[in-house]
Motif scaffolding. Structure first.
Motif, mmCIF file in Angstrom:
data_model
loop_
_atom_site.group_PDB
_atom_site.id
_atom_site.type_symbol
_atom_site.label_atom_id
_atom_site.label_comp_id
_atom_site.label_asym_id
_atom_site.label_seq_id
_atom_site.Cartn_x
_atom_site.Cartn_y
_atom_site.Cartn_z
ATOM 1 N N PRO A 111 0.794 -1.229 0.000
ATOM 2 C CA PRO A 111 0.000 0.000 0.000
ATOM 3 C C PRO A 111 0.825 1.278 0.000
ATOM 4 O O PRO A 111 0.354 2.306 -0.469
ATOM 5 C CB PRO A 111 -0.829 -0.112 1.292
ATOM 6 N N GLU A 112 2.052 1.213 0.491
ATOM 7 C CA GLU A 112 2.841 2.429 0.641
ATOM 8 C C GLU A 112 3.835 2.537 -0.518
ATOM 9 O O GLU A 112 4.705 1.687 -0.688
ATOM 10 C CB GLU A 112 3.572 2.307 1.975
ATOM 11 N N THR A 155 7.548 2.374 0.315
ATOM 12 C CA THR A 155 8.011 1.014 0.587
ATOM 13 C C THR A 155 8.247 0.275 -0.726
ATOM 14 O O THR A 155 9.230 -0.447 -0.889
ATOM 15 C CB THR A 155 6.944 0.270 1.405
ATOM 16 N N PRO A 203 -10.168 0.862 20.143
ATOM 17 C CA PRO A 203 -8.919 1.271 19.494
ATOM 18 C C PRO A 203 -9.002 2.714 18.984
ATOM 19 O O PRO A 203 -9.818 3.021 18.108
ATOM 20 C CB PRO A 203 -8.774 0.296 18.324
ATOM 21 N N VAL A 204 -8.169 3.587 19.557
ATOM 22 C CA VAL A 204 -8.269 5.021 19.278
ATOM 23 C C VAL A 204 -8.113 5.341 17.789
ATOM 24 O O VAL A 204 -8.944 6.018 17.194
ATOM 25 C CB VAL A 204 -7.198 5.804 20.069
ATOM 26 N N VAL A 205 -7.046 4.806 17.179
ATOM 27 C CA VAL A 205 -6.768 5.197 15.794
ATOM 28 C C VAL A 205 -7.906 4.752 14.866
ATOM 29 O O VAL A 205 -8.383 5.508 14.028
ATOM 30 C CB VAL A 205 -5.423 4.596 15.323
ATOM 31 N N LEU A 206 -8.355 3.520 15.055
ATOM 32 C CA LEU A 206 -9.433 3.011 14.198
ATOM 33 C C LEU A 206 -10.701 3.835 14.347
ATOM 34 O O LEU A 206 -11.327 4.226 13.360
ATOM 35 C CB LEU A 206 -9.737 1.558 14.562
ATOM 36 N N LEU A 252 -10.289 7.246 12.868
ATOM 37 C CA LEU A 252 -10.342 7.160 11.406
ATOM 38 C C LEU A 252 -11.775 7.027 10.932
ATOM 39 O O LEU A 252 -12.196 7.697 9.989
ATOM 40 C CB LEU A 252 -9.559 5.937 10.928
ATOM 41 N N PHE A 262 -0.910 11.112 8.412
ATOM 42 C CA PHE A 262 -0.113 10.159 7.643
ATOM 43 C C PHE A 262 -1.028 9.224 6.846
ATOM 44 O O PHE A 262 -0.751 8.862 5.724
ATOM 45 C CB PHE A 262 0.775 9.349 8.584
ATOM 46 N N LEU A 263 -2.145 8.858 7.455
ATOM 47 C CA LEU A 263 -3.079 7.957 6.790
ATOM 48 C C LEU A 263 -4.038 8.710 5.880
ATOM 49 O O LEU A 263 -4.963 8.137 5.321
ATOM 50 C CB LEU A 263 -3.871 7.162 7.830
ATOM 51 N N PHE A 268 5.240 5.913 12.635
ATOM 52 C CA PHE A 268 5.428 5.757 11.194
ATOM 53 C C PHE A 268 6.749 6.360 10.744
ATOM 54 O O PHE A 268 7.420 5.841 9.857
ATOM 55 C CB PHE A 268 4.263 6.371 10.410
ATOM 56 N N GLY A 274 -4.608 -2.457 18.258
ATOM 57 C CA GLY A 274 -5.319 -1.301 17.726
ATOM 58 C C GLY A 274 -4.415 -0.367 16.956
ATOM 59 O O GLY A 274 -4.827 0.282 16.012
ATOM 60 N N GLY A 275 -3.148 -0.314 17.366
ATOM 61 C CA GLY A 275 -2.240 0.663 16.765
ATOM 62 C C GLY A 275 -1.401 0.093 15.639
ATOM 63 O O GLY A 275 -0.624 0.803 15.015
ATOM 64 N N LEU A 297 -2.146 -0.652 12.835
ATOM 65 C CA LEU A 297 -2.635 -0.203 11.535
ATOM 66 C C LEU A 297 -1.600 0.593 10.732
ATOM 67 O O LEU A 297 -1.353 0.307 9.558
ATOM 68 C CB LEU A 297 -3.858 0.609 11.876
ATOM 69 N N VAL A 298 -0.982 1.564 11.394
ATOM 70 C CA VAL A 298 -0.008 2.402 10.698
ATOM 71 C C VAL A 298 1.191 1.572 10.255
ATOM 72 O O VAL A 298 1.653 1.663 9.118
ATOM 73 C CB VAL A 298 0.447 3.550 11.631
ATOM 74 N N THR A 308 0.452 -0.680 7.362
ATOM 75 C CA THR A 308 0.414 0.038 6.087
ATOM 76 C C THR A 308 1.821 0.232 5.535
ATOM 77 O O THR A 308 2.073 0.002 4.362
ATOM 78 C CB THR A 308 -0.235 1.424 6.281
ATOM 79 N N ILE A 309 2.733 0.653 6.406
ATOM 80 C CA ILE A 309 4.089 0.945 5.943
ATOM 81 C C ILE A 309 4.806 -0.316 5.475
ATOM 82 O O ILE A 309 5.449 -0.327 4.439
ATOM 83 C CB ILE A 309 4.900 1.608 7.073
ATOM 84 N N PHE A 310 4.665 -1.388 6.237
ATOM 85 C CA PHE A 310 5.431 -2.587 5.919
ATOM 86 C C PHE A 310 4.645 -3.579 5.059
ATOM 87 O O PHE A 310 5.057 -4.731 4.910
ATOM 88 C CB PHE A 310 5.902 -3.267 7.209
ATOM 89 N N GLY A 341 -5.409 -4.617 11.120
ATOM 90 C CA GLY A 341 -5.354 -3.164 11.210
ATOM 91 C C GLY A 341 -5.461 -2.514 9.847
ATOM 92 O O GLY A 341 -6.273 -1.619 9.620
ATOM 93 N N PHE A 342 -4.677 -3.017 8.920
ATOM 94 C CA PHE A 342 -4.703 -2.467 7.570
ATOM 95 C C PHE A 342 -6.061 -2.715 6.921
ATOM 96 O O PHE A 342 -6.615 -1.845 6.243
ATOM 97 C CB PHE A 342 -3.582 -3.092 6.736
ATOM 98 N N TYR A 371 -8.422 -0.145 8.209
ATOM 99 C CA TYR A 371 -8.188 1.161 7.579
ATOM 100 C C TYR A 371 -8.782 1.200 6.181
ATOM 101 O O TYR A 371 -9.519 2.107 5.805
ATOM 102 C CB TYR A 371 -6.676 1.417 7.558
#
Lengths: 509, 299, 305
Positions: free
Chosen positions: A232-233, A236, B144-147, B150, B238-239, C144, C243-244, C246-247, C250-252, C258-259, C262
């Motif tokens: 996705p990135e 990367t 989950p905060v981020v989810l 978002l 970032f997202l 990230f 929960g975290g 996700l970021v 996405t990067i890796f 998580g992904f 998103y």
């Protein structure tokens, strides 16, 4: 002085490390005759009729065959699964089919497969996602084991264009058994590559179809194994390419492509595509009382944006500004329409005339290429229009448009690689949700053109429509998109304007 | 802890508690460093319109991606170079400080208000109130905060105000947890009981007796939450679901710079390092305040 | 203990219900699921048919109860994007995220606990300060940003580790470090303060006085007691990591839950988002439930609260 030499050393070391470590992994892929490539998208299904993405089309062209093949170099139609075709009348076509073709699962290809596929996908109840690809088909009939007839709802000059690339043929017995859901995960076609593994959102592994029929215009596949990965990135992905984890990527942002060009082990091709961008403006006020209803405001927006600068500096490569609502090479497209060159003073003056001396605020939607959108926001800001960017995913944007929330949007259209104006202009001025102009005259002209088989007549009405669109500033056509490909220099790869890679024409040198 | 604190103080004859605090502050290196960095960033943020050499929104596509001054081809016209739209990076950085701080502080104020109210109420009233509020805290912590952030941003669309409110409503948990236990400790103390006995009203006790005594802890949590909110905004940006461009938040600058990081790393390194510094400074301050106000030997 | 367990269990169930209810309502306000299910070119009549067929015309509360009942049986509905059952899609991704979470937690523990112990044994020395610095920086860097730096240094420049994907254990190293680093400060601090407290306690002094070897005292007595609060912190941190992640995913390019969450948010795949939020919350609830029990088991005073 010291600063400079330090930096030079740093850069040299970096290039050296990158360059050295390059050789090994790249060589590994070459020697095993494997191609590793990636895209950013997670493809929901491999059934071409139930996805809308370009990635779906790429899979389709490799795994399935259409009835007709359009040579990407000469634009000629060539026989693929059909060996010949002829129009009986403007809405009836008869095709002779190729003998001796076998699907990947061993099923024999014949008229039943064609009739089944066409009737299945053209049936509205089956809810094929890209309706325009199939909704011109009324039904298909079997005339013999290797002969079929296609009946159209009405004369449709672009029919061949669709049959050549957007209507893949499926094996009837297998498809009937597994249905679109099962087929999407374990697809079977007649194409040059067969799918051996699907790990959704992770990778798809293709293997050469050793039994691919000999005289296919697609040729015989050279690479044994193709592995697609979803990353996705983009950063990367580029890092993977630099380290040899991948051999081929595309849609690389221009700035990165420029830098990748400098690496000795890579080839970068920056080819223009058929995709053009355009701003659509709510002409009729269906989003409410918007300043865009005033043609002076729409023209002001046209004058305010320096498209030339964006095309040159941000898109780069062969990108060029377009003035009419179509891609220049498409049949029926003209360039003799009202042009809006960059003129911020004129834009301000028009805004003042329209009563917006201090500008106005507006939500600006879009779904891809955020930097281009941001540049447009910057230009609008200079003439006093405060545009708030709202970048959504494509489906969300479509929903927002449908529910009349979108007054100003940066859209793009790739025409599915179809070199005919009916696939772009005709798709956006049909009084449907994506028609921001709702101008009956334009709709009528386009209808006339799309349904006529008289070339001269078509050209005439299309030019009327395009001129009106430009005069009224319904659209601000932006510029053509460029696909930046970056790949191993040992890879013999040629890009085409439809931005669909043909790996069956690709080989290791 | 606070019990011991009040008990210990009278034993010290000189200097006065205020002077001790002052001296401890001076001796605490972390606090000094943090405060210095933070003061610098605050000053830049406040004076951005005066200090910034250019309009942070003015784009000039002909001069995009210019290198910073320490590169061979850098110029003093754009000391930190320009971004992909040719906007002056230093000016964007300066204005970005405002946005990031604004988000951090506003979100902290909202969450602080929610969390402190809940925490103090739970700690002071106890019993059923405490049960319900503790339940709310657990529920909040489990989401989950981020989810969730978002999802909400995707639903309403990202903008500065939306981000502030969403974060404010999501990160009150630490306030509530800490305030609850601090208040619980205070509740049983003599002067609070005394105030109750002489018939002081509940609001009076809360405002006069409780709040001032939990202020230290409140400040510590507040600083940490400012940092937390800034980091979360950066992650959302970032997202692609944080503040919308062209607003120059530091998180967004990192997000936009990620495309260039392999070849022109300064584009992401500058906002990345500055953002890390800001969060570091705030955390150092928070730790410092905790150390300084805590009694000797505890940390 | 049984009464305590039951009470905690009841609380956990209640939290689960609340979380699912809140997400259900939240997502229902974000869009009409009938429109999403009916597809892009549906007419208003089609949408109405879908609405009735799927029972979306009933009161929200009834719909919620219905959804909850089916969710209990592991049926989370059909994802309109994949046109497949939600639980089938999630099942594949969950293992990956769990692996990532476990790796990240192991990394955090392996880094933070020894550092915390060392810092406690030698308070106010350079070791202590180094540990503090590492932890403070860990808190300050956006994950990230750190992840991208790891890619550049270890993936591109040094070529030691693979950059993206999840096919071998090596692929998990960089993402685990990026995800786990953020959890180290909390674990380290708690270990340090726990150790300091225990080391100052009478029984340790006694043990030392009795002439037991320092190492034995440290590990057999001190660490064992200091570690109790750390264990429950780990449970909480693991929940946060899920929960975290996700970021980092996405990067890796790790296609975990998580992904998926998103992506599902951005393509308005409501049944999927709903299931994922519930799932991640449940992990947290279950983990804290067990850590509460563990704590209560180790420290009887907690049970009477």
């Amino acid at each position: 002085m010291a600063r400079r030499s330090f930096r030079n050393i740093f850069v040299m070391v970096l290039v050296l490390i990158v360059g050295l470590a390059w050789v090994l992994p790249a060589f590994a892929d070459k020697s095993s005759n494997t191609l590793n490539f990636a895209w950013t998208k997670e493809l929901e299904t491999l059934d071409r009729y139930y996805n809308t993405a370009r990635e779906g089309m790429i899979v389709s062209r490799h795994v399935y065959d259409d009835l007709i093949y359009r040579d990407p170099q000469t634009w000629e139609y060539k026989p693929l699964l059909a060996t010949s075709w002829k129009w009986i009348d403007p809405s009836t076509m008869e095709l002779e089919l190729r003998k001796g073709v076998v699907f990947h699962n061993g099923e024999k290809f014949d008229a039943d497969d064609v009739v089944y596929t066409l009737n299945f996908v053209s049936n509205p109840e089956n809810k094929v996602l890209v309706q325009r690809n199939v909704n011109w088909i009324k039904k298909a009939e079997k005339l013999g084991t290797y002969k079929v007839r296609i009946l159209l709802h009405k004369p449709f000059p672009a029919a061949l264009e669709y049959l050549a690339g957007n209507v893949p043929i499926y094996p009837n017995e297998y498809y009937a058994k597994v249905g679109p859901q099962g087929f999407g995960l374990k697809p079977v076609g007649t194409g040059p590559y067969k799918v051996v593994t699907v790990e959704q959102g992770k990778r798809i592994v293709f293997e050469k179809n050793a039994d691919y029929f000999k005289d296919s215009p697609k040729g015989q596949p050279a690479i044994d194994r193709i592995v697609q990965r979803t990353i996705p990135e983009m950063t990367t992905m580029v890092a993977e390419l630099m380290t040899g984890g991948l051999d081929w990527i595309y849609m690389v942002p221009t700035d990165q492509a420029e830098k990748l060009e400098k690496l000795p082990s890579l080839n970068v091709v920056r080819a223009e595509t058929m995709r053009i961008g355009f701003l659509q403006m709510d002409v009729t006020g269906r989003t409410g009382d918007t300043p865009l209803k005033d043609v002076r405001v729409r023209k002001a927006i046209c004058y305010a944006v320096d498209r030339e600068a964006i095309a040159k500096n941000l898109v780069g490569g062969q990108s060029r500004v377009v003035h009419a609502a179509c891609y220049p090479s498409q049949f029926g497209c003209i360039d003799t329409v009202t042009k809006y060159d960059y003129d911020p003073a004129r834009a301000k003056q028009l805004l003042t005339e329209a009563g917006y001396t201090n500008g106005f605020e507006i939500d600006f939607y879009g779904y891809r290429d955020r930097p281009y959108g941001e540049a447009i926001v910057g230009y609008l800001r200079e003439v006093g229009i405060k545009a708030n960017m709202k970048w959504l995913k494509y489906s969300a944007l479509r929903d927002a448009t449908k529910s009349d929330k979108v007054a100003l949007v940066m859209n793009t259209w790739g025409s599915y690689g179809v070199n005919d104006i009916s696939n772009i202009t005709g798709q956006h001025f049909r009084m449907e949700y994506n028609d921001f102009a709702r101008d009956q005259a334009v709709t009528d002209w386009l209808n006339e053109g799309d349904n006529s088989i008289d070339d001269a007549k078509r050209r005439e009405v299309y030019s009327k429509a395009l001129k009106r669109i430009a005069d009224q500033a319904y659209w601000l056509p932006l510029f053509s998109w460029v696909a930046n490909y970056a790949f191993d220099k040992d890879l013999d790869f040629t890009p085409y304007p439809d931005a669909v890679p043909r790996f069956f024409l690709t080989a290791w040198k | 802890m606070i019990v011991e604190n009040t008990a210990e103080l009278p034993e010290i004859i000189f200097p006065s508690p205020r002077e001790i605090l002052f001296q401890r502050t001076l001796r605490h290196k972390g606090f000094i460093i943090g405060a210095a960095i933070l003061a610098l960033i605050l000053a830049v943020a406040l004076l951005a319109p005066v200090l910034a050499p250019h309009d942070p929104y003015h784009q000039d596509l002909a001069h995009q991606m210019q290198n910073p001054v320490w590169h061979a081809d850098g110029t003093w016209r754009h000391p930190l170079g320009t971004d992909n739209l040719g906007r002056d990076y230093l000016s964007r950085l300066m204005f970005g400080a405002r946005i990031s701080l604004l988000i951090g502080i506003s979100a902290m104020l909202i969450s602080g208000l929610i969390g402190t109210t809940l925490g103090v109420a739970a700690g002071y009233f106890g019993g059923r109130t405490d049960m319900i509020i503790s339940f709310l805290i657990t529920t909040r912590l489990s989401m989950p905060v981020v989810l969730v952030a978002l999802a909400v941003v995707a639903l309403i669309g990202g903008s500065l105000t939306v981000i502030i409110w969403v974060l404010g409503f999501l990160i009150w948990d630490r306030f509530a947890v800490v305030m609850r236990s601090s208040t619980q400790q205070l509740r049983g103390i003599e002067y609070v009981s005394a105030a109750k006995a002489i018939g002081c009203s509940t609001p009076h006790i809360l405002i006069i007796e409780i709040i001032p005594n939990i202020l230290n802890n409140l400040i510590v949590v507040a600083t940490l939450e400012v940092a937390h909110a800034i980091l979360l905004e950066a992650a959302l940006s970032f997202l692609g679901m944080g503040v919308q461009p062209p607003l120059p938040s530091w998180g967004l600058m990192i997000a936009e710079g990620k495309e260039f990081m392999l070849f022109t790393p300064w584009v992401i390194a500058i906002p990345g390092v500055v953002l890390s510094l800001l969060v570091l400074a705030i955390n150092l301050m928070g730790d410092g305040i905790r150390d300084i106000t805590a009694p000797e030997g505890h940390s | 203990m049984i009464a305590y367990t039951l009470k905690r269990f009841g609380l956990a169930v209640l939290v689960a219900i609340t979380v699912s209810f809140v997400t259900f309502m939240l997502l229902r306000f974000s869009g009409d699921p009938a429109v999403a299910l009916a597809g892009a070119d549906a007419t208003p009549e089609d949408i109405e048919v879908v609405r009735v067929t799927y029972g979306l015309d009933r009161p929200l509360l009834i719909q919620y109860i219905d959804w909850g009942r089916r969710a209990l049986k592991g049926d989370f509905g059909i994802s309109p994007y994949f046109n497949q059952p939600v639980e089938k899609i999630i099942g594949n991704r969950l293992t990956i995220t769990m692996t990532l979470g476990a790796c990240a937690l192991s990394f955090a523990v392996l880094l933070a606990i020894p550092m915390g112990v060392l810092a406690a044994i030698r308070p106010n020395t350079w070791i202590d300060r180094l540990a503090l610095t590492v932890s403070v920086i860990g808190q300050a860097m956006p994950s990230f940003f750190f992840g991208l730096i790891l890619i550049i240094v270890f993936g591109v420049m040094l070529r030691w580790l693979p950059i993206s994907g999840s096919s071998t254990w090596k692929h998990f190293i960089l993402p685990a470090v990026a995800l786990g680093y953020y959890a180290t400060p909390a674990i380290m601090r708690l270990t340090r303060s726990g150790m300091l407290e225990v080391l100052g306690a009478d029984y340790i002094r006694t043990a030392r006085a009795k002439g037991l070897r320092a190492g034995k005292v440290l590990f057999k007595h001190a660490l064992r007691n200091a570690i109790i609060p750390v264990v429950s912190l780990l449970a909480v941190q693991f929940g946060f990591m899920l929960g975290g992640s996700l970021v980092i995913e996405t990067i890796f390019a790790i296609n975990g839950v998580g992904f998926l969450g998103y992506e599902s948010i951005s393509r308005a795949d409501l049944p999927m988002v709903q299931a994922i939020v519930l799932l991640v919350s449940m992990f947290y609830v279950v983990l804290t439930f067990f850590s509460d029990l563990l704590n209560a088991f180790l420290d009887p005073r907690l049970r009477v609260q």
